[in-house]
Design an enzyme around this catalytic site. Sequence first.
Site, PDB file in Angstrom:
ATOM      1  N   LYS A 156       0.808  -1.219   0.000  1.00  0.00           N
ATOM      2  CA  LYS A 156       0.000   0.000   0.000  1.00  0.00           C
ATOM      3  C   LYS A 156       0.843   1.271   0.000  1.00  0.00           C
ATOM      4  CE  LYS A 156      -4.280  -1.815   1.952  1.00  0.00           C
ATOM      5  NZ  LYS A 156      -3.985  -3.225   1.723  1.00  0.00           N
ATOM      6  N   LYS A 198      -3.674  -0.279   8.813  1.00  0.00           N
ATOM      7  CA  LYS A 198      -3.919  -1.310   7.806  1.00  0.00           C
ATOM      8  C   LYS A 198      -2.613  -1.999   7.447  1.00  0.00           C
ATOM      9  CE  LYS A 198      -5.866   1.213   4.552  1.00  0.00           C
ATOM     10  NZ  LYS A 198      -6.622   1.564   3.326  1.00  0.00           N
ATOM     11  N   GLY A 204      -9.546  -7.539   1.908  1.00  0.00           N
ATOM     12  CA  GLY A 204     -10.670  -8.278   2.453  1.00  0.00           C
ATOM     13  C   GLY A 204     -10.983  -7.956   3.896  1.00  0.00           C
ATOM     14  N   GLY A 205     -10.536  -6.783   4.371  1.00  0.00           N
ATOM     15  CA  GLY A 205     -10.820  -6.395   5.745  1.00  0.00           C
ATOM     16  C   GLY A 205      -9.885  -6.999   6.767  1.00  0.00           C
ATOM     17  N   HIS A 248     -17.676   3.289  -0.063  1.00  0.00           N
ATOM     18  CA  HIS A 248     -16.656   2.469  -0.719  1.00  0.00           C
ATOM     19  C   HIS A 248     -17.115   2.268  -2.161  1.00  0.00           C
ATOM     20  CE1 HIS A 248     -13.831  -1.189  -0.708  1.00  0.00           C
ATOM     21  NE2 HIS A 248     -14.344  -1.128  -1.914  1.00  0.00           N
ATOM     22  N   HIS A 275     -15.607  -4.826   8.289  1.00  0.00           N
ATOM     23  CA  HIS A 275     -14.811  -4.279   7.181  1.00  0.00           C
ATOM     24  C   HIS A 275     -14.857  -5.166   5.945  1.00  0.00           C
ATOM     25  CE1 HIS A 275     -13.365  -1.373  10.020  1.00  0.00           C
ATOM     26  NE2 HIS A 275     -12.778  -2.298  10.750  1.00  0.00           N
ATOM     27  N   GLU A 315     -10.037   0.701  -5.938  1.00  0.00           N
ATOM     28  CA  GLU A 315     -10.980   1.034  -4.876  1.00  0.00           C
ATOM     29  C   GLU A 315     -10.739   2.461  -4.383  1.00  0.00           C
ATOM     30  OE1 GLU A 315     -10.780  -1.939  -1.827  1.00  0.00           O
ATOM     31  OE2 GLU A 315     -11.739  -3.444  -3.093  1.00  0.00           O
ATOM     32  N   ARG A 332      -6.681  -8.598  -9.218  1.00  0.00           N
ATOM     33  CA  ARG A 332      -7.309  -9.903  -9.468  1.00  0.00           C
ATOM     34  C   ARG A 332      -8.771  -9.664  -9.811  1.00  0.00           C
ATOM     35  NH1 ARG A 332     -10.365  -9.893  -4.913  1.00  0.00           N
ATOM     36  NH2 ARG A 332      -9.429  -9.134  -2.978  1.00  0.00           N
TER      37      ARG A 332
END
Length: 722
Positions: A156, A198, A204-205, A248, A275, A315, A332
Amino acid sequence: MAGVLRLTRWVGGLRGSLLPSQGSHHVQQGAMYSSAPSTVLINKILIANRGEIACRVMRTARKLGIRTVAVYSDADQDSMHVAMADESYNIGPAPSQESYLNMKKIMSVAKDTGAQAIHPGYGFLSENTEFADLCQEEGVIFIGPPSSAIRDMGIKSTSKHIMSAAGVPIIEGYHGEDQSVERLKAEAEKIGYPVMVKAVRGGGGKGMRIVMTEAEFEAQLESAKREALKSFNDEIMLVEKFVDTPRHVEVQVFGDQHGNVVYLFERDCSVQRRHQKIIEEAPAPGLTEEVRRRLGEAAVRAAKAVNYVGAGTVEFIMDKDQNFFFMEMNTRLQVEHPVTEMVTHTDLVEWQIKAAAGEPLPVTQEEIRLTGHAFEARIYAEDPANNFMPGAGPLVHLATPAADDTVRIETGVRAGDEVSIHYDPMIAKLVVWGPDRPAALNKLKHCLTQYNIVGLANNVMFLSQLSSHSEFAAGNVHTGFIDLHESQLFPERQPLPHKLLCQAALALLLMEEDQMRLSSVMSQDPFSPFANATGRRLNHTFTRKVALNDGENKVQIHISYGGEDTYNMQIAGHSYEVSGFLHSGGSMEELRCTIDGSRSTARIALHGNSLHVFSMDGPREIQLPTPKYVEKLRGRGAGSTGGAVAPMPGVIEKVYVNDGDTVEKGDPLMVMIAMKMEHVIKAPEAGVLERVLFKEGDKVDKGSELVVYHQEQEDSNGEEAL
């Protein structure tokens, strides 16, 4: 050669499928693509995944005439994806680290079977750079982006820098190398609470926590790091500002090996629990065409910045004023890709296969049209009333709506299958399309009433309540939607309607009659009056009582036979005329019932001491009273020395307490890992722990007692309650 496809051109534009080439072709084993794209032949694909996504890929491969190879763990040997594949191979024990994440074993199967390509699905190895590199080294096509794109977007902190340079809006935060608690905490204070911590390799939370105050920072950070290490084998974290009541919104992008990238519009995935997304839709409600265009163009810039190939999702977090900021890119196919397919009339898996084989995109951006509206509801084995606790167990009974051009059931399980403790607890994805949002939403609500599950806790009723909420219908969605409307989404339990109790009593009577008829046939005396469950006898009036549990209350139903297969039922002073019959259909009985002249139909399933009634009003479970001697055998009502119990099957990750410790109510006792998520088990009451029954690394079953409290001995005269 039958079943061989030469992937040299796109057929039918957006709606068409690839037609088989005519004639015989030699298939080059181990074909791959490089930086200089060229068309290759693919006649066999290995799917390095399980469950619904493996089945999804197989359906498109079958349409294209491509043979499929499944891999499976010991826990999945009888699963649906294994049955669907042309070939299947065991790759190890149930834990994913020893099976679905075993790169060398999967590659060995691909080479041994002559598969030219591997589709990773989502999760597991789909965003693993090492696996993408291994595929290239072994000359096997990886149906996904280049490993460099996965690497750049998978970290990230790196992706934020790349996006900023590409002109994609980002949220400022700390993405540095100093990972000390002191530095992370200082950066959080500099950004200002609330903040989001994060995992840099997260998704996927998992490995993600919202920290509201400085006091809880260290505990939340430690929890996020543990979960990240388990899920991604990496505990490096970033800290960024948490946007209040965000939406989101994500954009589906697709690139080919010729430098072309398009966007297929956006999806709104704002409604989440833990999440994680629970319901998605396309397009996002309420966006202006200008915002929609700017979103798509920003997503294309993001993809081009990393030379992206294949299906990807960019996202964004969107605020109340429709300002949007880059969050992450999933390199993906997304779980929720079907809603995009429904509104653009595409098959993204088909696009993936063709792009991996070197084909250019079939359309330009201007040729992609947005048509109608689509919803996806994720049906999970989980208990919404217990903080959405994941579950596991058998699908004893299963009935679904009929699939057609506007309704898709994306699943990897069948009636009788087991939802395993080792993997994600998803049962299915219900996907619907309508010409506009209200029409699609009505179809979703109707289809949810037809999705009936018996055997384990599930979220179908919650999804029905959510989709029926007035604010959801208005499109006023955000990531805090469930928390904001908790009182309406989790209403206090109301007494069961008398109509439902009449249906339940009638169903039990009719089931009993069927059983008695069977018994009379077996006894070779079908005309015996004692083989009639209604209790009708010569010169006698039939009356009986049926007891049903309505929560903690026992309801007595007084029933008298009224002749011509009708019954009079009295409940709490109210009288009802009831008739009907059972019709066998699939794994459930269908009850066709008339109550005071009003006709209705419901599906009925009896499982253990529970009668399940599924109607247009939603699913209801009615408990049949348990005899006292059975309760005694089960240890109820005799006093309990137990403490906390495991809410689901799982593995003990961490133990905080020892024998003899004194605890207060709410103190953490243990941490469990189940369904790839971390769950903290807390003390249900204050007291002294006599014994801690499990240690770190132990496997536990649902309902297992984890600790035993010390209890003072009391004198007893030896009398026993009956």
